[in-house]
Design an enzyme around this catalytic site. Structure first.
Site, mmCIF file in Angstrom:
data_model
loop_
_atom_site.group_PDB
_atom_site.id
_atom_site.type_symbol
_atom_site.label_atom_id
_atom_site.label_comp_id
_atom_site.label_asym_id
_atom_site.label_seq_id
_atom_site.Cartn_x
_atom_site.Cartn_y
_atom_site.Cartn_z
ATOM 1 N N LYS A 79 0.897 -1.153 -0.205
ATOM 2 C CA LYS A 79 -0.233 0.043 -0.162
ATOM 3 C C LYS A 79 0.882 1.150 0.031
ATOM 4 C CE LYS A 79 -4.052 1.771 2.874
ATOM 5 N NZ LYS A 79 -4.944 1.379 3.749
ATOM 6 N N SER A 155 -9.506 1.992 2.588
ATOM 7 C CA SER A 155 -8.751 2.754 1.766
ATOM 8 C C SER A 155 -7.709 1.831 1.200
ATOM 9 C CB SER A 155 -7.890 3.748 2.712
ATOM 10 O OG SER A 155 -7.024 3.001 3.897
ATOM 11 N N SER A 179 -10.193 -0.866 6.942
ATOM 12 C CA SER A 179 -9.651 -0.618 5.499
ATOM 13 C C SER A 179 -8.845 -1.847 4.937
ATOM 14 C CB SER A 179 -8.614 0.579 5.631
ATOM 15 O OG SER A 179 -9.350 1.785 5.684
#
Length: 436
Positions: A79, A155, A179
């Site tokens: 990420k 996210s 997330s």
């Protein structure tokens, strides 16, 4: 699509080379114009690392996972919020568009030590500030591979979508308000929020912010996303444990046969009423569980008011942001202590429940992936997505998304498995066995 473990085994045994696998993956990323999951790559570095991995195998180091790392030669992404030396860490914020990390995050160091090749970064929502979608002004919007008109979740939407679209073999994300788990559910992959504090967070900071370990309440957790439960276990084994080099080992699972598990089950709640599609998939999963001979225990833990705990989690998130540079809280010291006491009481009640039950099975979300731009979902508020993930987030217990099926239109459905404190492998093993 192969898992990270399957690719690692093929590389170790010479069925494929890391160079072949890495080059093909990089080509797929370059050719993608629809999903927009992987937003930065380092091709030359990745191919050089793959050549080194192949040289190690050719030299005879491939005698097994003990001789070389369990992820030897496997290309993967992380990420965007994790520092990778030489790559941008933007958090999806134009203010950080030019920031380049000068050292690796702890999890990146450990993944590479296990043999993984970090080929690039996956997309995030701006400042990781949305659990239901992934979009930002730098890289744009990530779409769900199952239906490009729908969200990949947030996210860590780039992480989950990348796995589902065969643009990476393994991922590492973060989970404050679901997330990891929500994108995993919407994209049909596995995603683990480990026991809070189990994986060190050095290198997972907003650019310019120093890493300062804190004993204050920290709901944010980092963990792996993958295409199998076994990959979650491998990733956790190589990344978890204290930041300093202390001895650590993953606690063994309570059981290794599905029939031995005692499983708490809840499938609906008025605060986030599940859609018929999610409900049907949950019912089928519970039927499989019943046929296995596992003991099923219906209902929430004793003395747990699910609605109250979800509301408390919302208050705790507000406090989390106040403690980490957001708007200051107006709570007094006594009120702060009271919030922490409520959190610890909730953890104690759940942990007492796990004395008699091994895992808790419930929806990850009340819905499947929804159209981009939705502000209400299935006639329920957008924030209803938080309800099912709130309880493990509040208490810090390990929780993972397990893909359990698809709708008639091929949208993935996920179930959440919550496990006992610091017994992450009990939840992982249960998910692995239930998936068959």
């Amino acid at each position: 699509m192969l898992t990270a473990g399957e690719i690692a085994e093929q590389i170790r045994t010479g069925q494929v080379t890391s160079r072949e696998v890495t080059e093909q993956l990089l080509d797929r990323i370059a050719e993608d114009t629809a999903v927009n999951a992987v937003v930065e790559v380092r091709r030359e570095y990745a191919l050089a690392a793959a050549d080194q991995a192949d040289a190690a195998v050719a030299a005879g180091a491939g005698g097994g996972a003990s001789a070389i790392g369990p992820l030897h030669g496997v290309p993967m992404t992380v990420k965007d919020c994790f520092n990778v030396a030489g790559l941008h860490t933007t958090w999806g914020n134009p203010a950080f568009a030019e920031y380049v990390a000068d050292r690796d995050a702890t999890v990146v160091e450990r993944l590479q030590r296990a043999g993984a090749i970090i080929v690039g970064k996956s997309n995030v929502h701006t400042m990781l500030a949305d659990f239901g979608q992934t979009a930002n002004e730098i890289y744009g919007r990530t779409n769900n591979p199952a239906d490009l008109s729908r969200t990949a979740g947030g996210s860590s939407g780039g992480a989950a979508a990348g796995l589902a679209a065969d643009l990476t073999y393994l991922e590492y994300g973060s989970d404050l308000v679901g997330s990891i788990r929500l994108p995993a559910a919407y994209c049909g992959v596995y995603g683990l929020k480990p026991t809070n504090g189990l994986v060190p967070q050095r290198g997972f900071q907003v650019p310019g912010t120093p890493y300062l370990p804190s004993e204050l309440p920290n709901l944010s957790t980092i963990g792996p996303l993958a295409r199998s439960a076994a990959d979650l276990r491998t990733a956790l084994r190589v990344t978890a444990g204290p930041d300093a080099p202390y001895a650590w080992a993953l606690t063994p699972p309570r059981h290794r046969h599905l029939s031995d598990f005692r499983v708490g089950v809840v499938t609906d709640h008025p605060a986030a009423q599940v859609s018929s599609e999610v409900g049907d998939a949950m019912a089928e999963a519970i039927d499989r569980l019943a046929r296995s001979g596992a003991k099923i225990v219906d209902g929430w833990p004793d003395e747990v008011d699910a609605g109250e705990q979800a509301e408390e989690f919302g208050r705790q998130v507000g406090l989390f942001f106040a403690l980490h540079g957001g708007d200051p809280t107006e709570l007094t010291v006594d009120e702060l202590l009271a919030t922490e006491r409520r959190r610890m009481i909730a953890r104690a009640k759940w942990q007492q429940y796990f004395d008699e039950v091994d895992v808790f099975l419930c929806p990850t979300s009340f819905t499947v992936a929804f159209p981009h731009g939705s502000t209400t979902i299935d006639n329920q508020p957008y924030d209803a997505q938080v309800f099912w993930i709130a309880h493990a987030s509040l208490t810090g217990h390990p929780a993972l998304n397990l893909p359990i099926g698809h709708t008639k239109t091929e949208l993935p459905v996920g179930a959440q498995v919550i496990g006992p404190w610091h017994e992450d492998d009990t939840a992982i093993t249960f998910a692995e066995l239930l998936a068959g």
